[in-house]
Structures are given as structure tokens and as C-alpha cells.
Design an enzyme around this catalytic site. Structure first.
Site, PDB file in Angstrom:
ATOM      1  N   CYS A 137      15.159  62.401  67.331  1.00  0.00           N
ATOM      2  CA  CYS A 137      15.623  62.560  68.722  1.00  0.00           C
ATOM      3  C   CYS A 137      16.585  61.444  69.141  1.00  0.00           C
ATOM      4  O   CYS A 137      17.250  61.556  70.174  1.00  0.00           O
ATOM      5  CB  CYS A 137      14.451  62.697  69.686  1.00  0.00           C
ATOM      6  SG  CYS A 137      13.259  61.367  69.599  1.00  0.00           S
TER       7      CYS A 137
ATOM      8  N   CYS B 290      13.818  68.326  67.892  1.00  0.00           N
ATOM      9  CA  CYS B 290      12.483  67.790  67.543  1.00  0.00           C
ATOM     10  C   CYS B 290      11.723  68.809  66.680  1.00  0.00           C
ATOM     11  O   CYS B 290      11.470  69.935  67.123  1.00  0.00           O
ATOM     12  CB  CYS B 290      11.695  67.464  68.811  1.00  0.00           C
ATOM     13  SG  CYS B 290      10.013  66.956  68.415  1.00  0.00           S
TER      14      CYS B 290
ATOM     15  N   CYS C 175       3.854  64.282  68.242  1.00  0.00           N
ATOM     16  CA  CYS C 175       4.997  63.497  67.752  1.00  0.00           C
ATOM     17  C   CYS C 175       4.727  62.891  66.370  1.00  0.00           C
ATOM     18  O   CYS C 175       3.664  62.302  66.130  1.00  0.00           O
ATOM     19  CB  CYS C 175       5.305  62.400  68.781  1.00  0.00           C
ATOM     20  SG  CYS C 175       6.632  61.314  68.275  1.00  0.00           S
TER      21      CYS C 175
ATOM     22  N   ASP D 177       6.342  43.564  73.665  1.00  0.00           N
ATOM     23  CA  ASP D 177       5.691  44.781  73.201  1.00  0.00           C
ATOM     24  C   ASP D 177       4.181  44.672  72.984  1.00  0.00           C
ATOM     25  O   ASP D 177       3.582  45.600  72.470  1.00  0.00           O
ATOM     26  CB  ASP D 177       6.372  45.242  71.893  1.00  0.00           C
ATOM     27  CG  ASP D 177       6.170  46.721  71.644  1.00  0.00           C
ATOM     28  OD1 ASP D 177       5.894  47.436  72.610  1.00  0.00           O
ATOM     29  OD2 ASP D 177       6.274  47.145  70.484  1.00  0.00           O
TER      30      ASP D 177
ATOM     31  N   CYS E  68       9.875  58.419  63.159  1.00  0.00           N
ATOM     32  CA  CYS E  68      10.843  59.518  63.137  1.00  0.00           C
ATOM     33  C   CYS E  68      11.977  59.136  64.080  1.00  0.00           C
ATOM     34  O   CYS E  68      11.733  58.633  65.171  1.00  0.00           O
ATOM     35  CB  CYS E  68      10.145  60.792  63.617  1.00  0.00           C
ATOM     36  SG  CYS E  68      11.256  62.127  64.092  1.00  0.00           S
TER      37      CYS E  68
HETATM   38  S1  SF4 Z   1      21.758  62.644  76.079  1.00  0.00           S
HETATM   39 FE1  SF4 Z   1      20.355  62.043  74.414  1.00  0.00          FE
HETATM   40  S2  SF4 Z   1      18.367  61.719  75.402  1.00  0.00           S
HETATM   41 FE2  SF4 Z   1      19.678  62.845  76.847  1.00  0.00          FE
HETATM   42  S3  SF4 Z   1      19.165  64.977  76.479  1.00  0.00           S
HETATM   43 FE3  SF4 Z   1      20.935  64.537  75.190  1.00  0.00          FE
HETATM   44  S4  SF4 Z   1      20.063  63.920  73.210  1.00  0.00           S
HETATM   45 FE4  SF4 Z   1      18.404  63.841  74.727  1.00  0.00          FE
HETATM   46  S1  SF4 Z   2      10.202  60.946  67.302  1.00  0.00           S
HETATM   47 FE1  SF4 Z   2      11.340  62.380  68.626  1.00  0.00          FE
HETATM   48  S2  SF4 Z   2      12.109  64.000  67.242  1.00  0.00           S
HETATM   49 FE2  SF4 Z   2      10.529  62.868  66.140  1.00  0.00          FE
HETATM   50  S3  SF4 Z   2       8.671  64.059  66.486  1.00  0.00           S
HETATM   51 FE3  SF4 Z   2       8.704  62.446  68.058  1.00  0.00          FE
HETATM   52  S4  SF4 Z   2       9.737  63.372  69.811  1.00  0.00           S
HETATM   53 FE4  SF4 Z   2      10.140  64.676  68.052  1.00  0.00          FE
END
Ligand code: SF4
Ligand code: SF4
Length: 361
Positions: free
Chosen positions: A258, A206, A228, A142, A255
Site C-alpha cells: 500500500c 491490498c 493485514c 515508537d 508488507c
Molecule cells: S494517495 Fe496514496 S494513500 Fe492516498 S489513496 Fe492514493 S495510494 Fe492511498
Molecule cells: S501492509 Fe497495506 S497492502 Fe499490505 S496487507 Fe497491510 S494494508 Fe494491505
């Protein structure tokens, strides 16, 4: 680190794909696969993403290191293969969002335990001890300019979801990735198909609408870092744009929304790695706002939270307090409104304004 060169014809015979993948497992990696050490077509998309301004203020993605990402052989001249490997980090604690308590500081799951750079590097170093003499290698966790997610996909570890995370069909997306470039040509894995299908849960969930359309067929979605929460609470040193702050809720570092909503994480296995168990799980906001720099260092010095620095962390705590407006936060915020760092000062004043507004209503 590179070992002295020797002719590769003989060493190539002594390093097999099967041995390497077995050693990776024995050294503590949950996922492992092999990609060719060559440029990938995904580099073009990365360039376009940068040109569209989606990298926000992350200079390390847009400066001279961008060009270095084009070809992994910039990192090791003799590289022919890349071992991509992952370690799961999901500990048993529930997702912080399910606590539904805005007075607790939400820290992204990956940052609950020890710094993963050290943990993964130690595992790669163990593995390196098994390499036949003469094999040149370089470990990257990384910090080197390498498109790690794309090489992990090329190594068969998963597909890149609409949330831009690498997702493994059986193990989900809660894992850290690292790479070992090797001077030996080994048979590469095959990337798995994209299994997002018609799902849009991450996009819908999100809070800042940071997953945006690319306007092209593949990939159809990309991350706008400037929207984000993770970018603003971890990478940015500036004050957060005011219109975004209310959507940050209680997030003080990163966060997970998602990833939390992704169906492929429903049955994601848990890690047994002791270093990734939480040190400070959702601590009270008041406690975090009262931390001295010394106390911050003691609590977070060896965790990923350190990256935000004391000032960035305090700025984020002020945002979270403004989003959970309580009279009892006022004395702490009044002190922070005198802070020498302009972003902390501004956010503390903003939080005081939110409290004043809430008390009037
Ligand atoms: S499977 Fe996961 S990454 Fe793909 S669209 Fe759905 S929530 Fe998003
Ligand atoms: S980490 Fe994912 S859900 Fe959270 S603000 Fe960023 S894109 Fe949106």
C-alpha cells in the site's frame, strides 16, 4: 529522560522554534515540525478503532497504555510542545514486489537495515545536548504510548493517507518518526490538507482487503489489523488464519504494497543514512528456512526483523514456501513440520500440502 526543573520563563525566551527546527536538521532529521502537547481530537477515532476490534491481538494498543495515549502530558508532566521529526529510509534498491520472484523472501523496506529506534534516538540525544539548561524533555521513538502519526500531522509533517501512513507532499511516506516532548511553549505548525483525493490505489492493491471503510466521513478508511499481512508476520505469535495465507505471497516480514503503489512515493527521495542500507535484500526462501536460531540472531539481531522472533520468522517462511510450491522445498519443510513451536509445525504442514497439490496438478 527529564532534566531537573528550573523556572521556565527565562528558558522559554532562549529556546526558539527556528533554532529547534534548524538543530533538528543539523542533527540528521529530514522532516521536523512542532505540535502542541495537548490531547488531539483523533484520540476519539483511535478509541473507536479499538472498540471495533481492528487492533487484533496488539495488547499494547488496547490495554492500560491506551488511556495514556489520550494526553502526551502523561509522558512528561511539564510538556507544552512536541517536536515531531522524521528520517527517510528509502534506499536505492527497487521495491521487492517488482522482482516478481516468489522464491525470494520479501522483507518490508523499513526492516532492511539497522533498527531505527537506536538511529533516531541517537539523533534526538545529539539535539538534546543543544537545549538550554532547565528545559525538560522526553524522547519517544515508537515505544511510548503516544499517537505519533497524529502528532506528526498536527506538526505539519503530512496528512494521514487512506493507507493509514503519514504522507509528506514532497517526501512521500518512507520515513521513521520520533518525538521529543519539551517543557517550553513554542508556536505550532499547521496540518496540511488531505491530498489523497479520489485515489484508491492502496485500497485496490491490498491483497487481503485490509483497508476497510469506517462508515463515517472522516476518516473514511481504516486498517483492520486482523487482515493485514504486516500484523500477521510481525506482531502476531499465532498461526495465520488459513484463508489468508495464499494472499501473503512471499512476504516473510511486513508488507509494503500500500506504500509502493502510492503516487506520492513515486518521487520519494532516497536516504543516505548508512545504517538503513540493506543487510539482507530478498534472500532465497530456502536459505531462510535453513537458518539455525544462532544464524537468525547473527543476521537479524540488530534489525527490526528481530521483533518477529525466530519462531515467527520460520512460520512466515513456511507460508511463503507454500505459496511458491516447489518439490525441492519438501525436505526442509518436513524438518520444520517436526518443530516444537505449534505455529511453525502447522504452517510447514500446510506448505507441504500446497506442494503436494501443485505436484498433482
Ligand atoms: S494517495 Fe496514496 S494513500 Fe492516498 S489513496 Fe492514493 S495510494 Fe492511498
Ligand atoms: S501492509 Fe497495506 S497492502 Fe499490505 S496487507 Fe497491510 S494494508 Fe494491505
Amino acid at each position: 529522560m527529564a532534566l531537573p526543573s528550573t523556572p521556565l520563563a527565562s528558558t522559554a525566551l532562549r529556546l526558539t522554534r527556528e533554532d529547534l527546527l534548524r538543530w533538528a536538521r543539523e542533527c540528521g532529521f529530514d522532516l521536523a515540525g512542532i505540535a502542541p502537547a495537548q490531547p488531539l481530537p483523533e484520540f476519539k477515532f483511535y478509541e473507536q478503532w479499538v472498540q471495533r476490534g481492528r487492533a487484533a491481538g496488539m495488547g499494547y494498543l488496547t490495554d492500560h497504555r491506551m488511556e495514556a495515549r489520550r494526553d502526551p502530558r502523561h509522558l512528561l508532566n511539564s510538556a507544552q510542545s512536541i517536536l515531531m521529526a522524521g528520517v527517510l529510509y528509502k534506499s536505492p534498491q527497487p521495491s521487492i514486489g517488482t522482482l516478481d520472484d516468489p522464491t525470494r523472501a520479501w522483507i518490508s523496506r523499513y526492516a532492511w537495515g539497522a533498527d531505527y529506534h537506536d538511529v533516531l534516538r541517537a539523533r534526538f540525544e545529539l539535539l538534546a545536548k543543544r537545549l538550554p539548561a532547565g528545559v525538560e524533555y522526553r524522547i519517544c521513538v515508537d515505544t511510548a504510548p503516544l499517537l505519533e502519526r497524529d502528532y506528526a500531522r498536527a506538526a505539519g509533517l503530512g496528512w494521514i493517507g487512506k493507507n493509514t501512513c503519514l504522507i509528506n507532499q514532497g517526501q512521500g511516506s518512507w520515513f521513521f518518526l520520533g518525538a521529543m516532548l519539551l517543557s517550553v511553549e513554542l508556536p505550532a505548525d499547521v496540518p496540511p490538507p488531505d491530498r489523497c483525493g479520489s485515489c484508491t490505489r492502496c485500497i485496490d492493491a491490498c491483497p487481503t482487503q485490509a483497508i476497510v471503510p469506517t462508515g463515517q466521513a472522516v476518516p473514511a478508511w481504516e486498517l483492520d489489523a486482523g487482515l493485514c499481512i504486516s500484523y500477521h508476520t510481525i506482531e502476531s505469535r499465532e498461526a495465520t488464519p488459513e484463508p489468508l495465507r495464499a494472499a501473503f505471497g512471499s512476504h516473510v516480514f511486513g508488507c509494503d504494497i500500500c506504500q509502493d503503489v502510492c503516487p506520492w512515493n513515486r518521487r520519494a527521495p532516497q536516504t543516505e543514512v548508512a545504517e538503513f542500507q540493506p543487510r539482507a535484500f530478498a534472500p532465497p526462501l530456502e536459505q531462510m528456512a535453513a537458518l539455525t536460531e544462532e544464524q537468525f540472531r547473527a543476521l537479524f539481531r540488530e534489525t527490526p526483523v528481530w521483533r518477529a522472533k525466530y519462531r515467527g520468522f520460520l512460520r512466515n517462511v513456511c507460508t511463503a514456501m507454500g505459496n511458491a510450491p516447489r518439490r525441492e522445498y519438501q525436505p526442509l519443510l518436513e524438518q520444520l513440520a517436526q518443530h516444537a513451536y505449534p505455529a511453525v509445525k502447522q504452517h510447514a504442514q500446510w506448505a507441504l500440502d500446497q506442494i503436494a497439490k501443485a505436484l498433482r496438478e
